[in-house]
Design an enzyme around this catalytic site. Sequence first.
Site, PDB file in Angstrom:
ATOM      1  N   LYS A 113      33.642  39.999  33.871  1.00  0.00           N
ATOM      2  CA  LYS A 113      34.869  40.792  33.806  1.00  0.00           C
ATOM      3  C   LYS A 113      34.807  41.877  32.746  1.00  0.00           C
ATOM      4  CE  LYS A 113      38.241  37.701  35.856  1.00  0.00           C
ATOM      5  NZ  LYS A 113      39.571  37.104  35.710  1.00  0.00           N
ATOM      6  N   LYS A 198      32.184  38.261  50.306  1.00  0.00           N
ATOM      7  CA  LYS A 198      33.281  37.339  50.598  1.00  0.00           C
ATOM      8  C   LYS A 198      34.599  38.102  50.700  1.00  0.00           C
ATOM      9  CE  LYS A 198      34.536  35.599  46.034  1.00  0.00           C
ATOM     10  NZ  LYS A 198      34.664  34.423  45.183  1.00  0.00           N
ATOM     11  N   LYS A 201      40.258  40.843  47.548  1.00  0.00           N
ATOM     12  CA  LYS A 201      41.161  41.966  47.447  1.00  0.00           C
ATOM     13  C   LYS A 201      40.504  43.127  46.708  1.00  0.00           C
ATOM     14  CE  LYS A 201      45.833  43.179  46.255  1.00  0.00           C
ATOM     15  NZ  LYS A 201      45.728  43.976  45.019  1.00  0.00           N
TER      16      LYS A 201
END
Length: 336
Positions: A113, A198, A201
């Site tokens: 992240k 996968k 969003k």
Amino acid sequence: MTTNKKRVLSCIQPTGHMHFGNYFGAVKNWVDLQESYDCTYGVVDYHAMTMPYDVKKLRNNTWELIFNLLAVGVDVDNLFVQSLVPEHTELGWIFNNFAAMGRVENMTQFKDKSSSENIKDKFISVGLFDYPVLQAADILIYKADFVPVGKDQSQHLELTREIANRFNNQVGKEYFVLPDTLFTETPNIRSTADPSRKMSKSAGEKHYINVFEEEGRLRKQIKSAVTDTGEKTEGEMSPGLEGLFTLLKAAGNIEAHTTLMEHYNADVLKYVDLKAAVADTLVELSTQFKERKAEIVADKKNIKLQIKQSSAEIRKVAQTTLRDVKELVGLLNVKF
Ligand code: TRP
């Protein structure tokens, strides 16, 4: 609450829509586990602050996710909002002092992240770094036996056990239960637009299908699903076809799955038939969810009240743990 069932705890961040990847990959499992375990599920809004976010949207996202979870079958009594149980952050602070810097530095989710290109302004918060310590507090504050999470969270679970262990050693008492990860068979839901990745969003609009999608768009998304390039590798199904079969099975249409798989094996499968079956099955499921959601939204005020009550009930458990912990670590523990 007062059963001898094992305790399950899991949490989800309030971000964006609920898509079929979230649903089949995690939330459906939450719903099913409620039958055999004493389940507590949290919408973790404190965690949602760890990446740059829109302060005007967070509260709405939290409520929206709650309505969605209830619509797909999570029991309202099992659900709480993290910021309504502020003891999580207090225990998180205490745990900061039982968490080894070197271990937290090693968390791959933090590395991912914080290195990701889409971090706004390249701003990396201390909260993002400290995230897994708060997660340990989420889990241990309820003395959870099991935590159903995906493989990507197993490192955080390991850290949780280390914190519990160090705490127990330091205070000289086996106070915290060391929780286990509950790995359950969950299907791997792919993006229909690019089956090599996968469903998610963050990849963009094409790459996920909303559980509450309007029927026309849902059908369109399945219709345009990538199947294969025409070239077949002997004995190997293309990721696109596999993705469609997975959706069919995940949505519980075993009959169509069996028949169409026979067609595939006999080399007579028509892709339109597979797509139609997937679309019909998802539409049926989605229709139920949308109906339930409409009822919930129409009764919003009452539902919000119920969530406040369930959070208050669940908070009692957290408060008891925190009182014990403050006692054990030598903090003042006075009643006002
Ligand atoms: N980190 C989890 C995720 O990204 C969310 C989470 C926060 C969580 N606290 C938790 C999951 C406690 C299980 C238990 O999916």
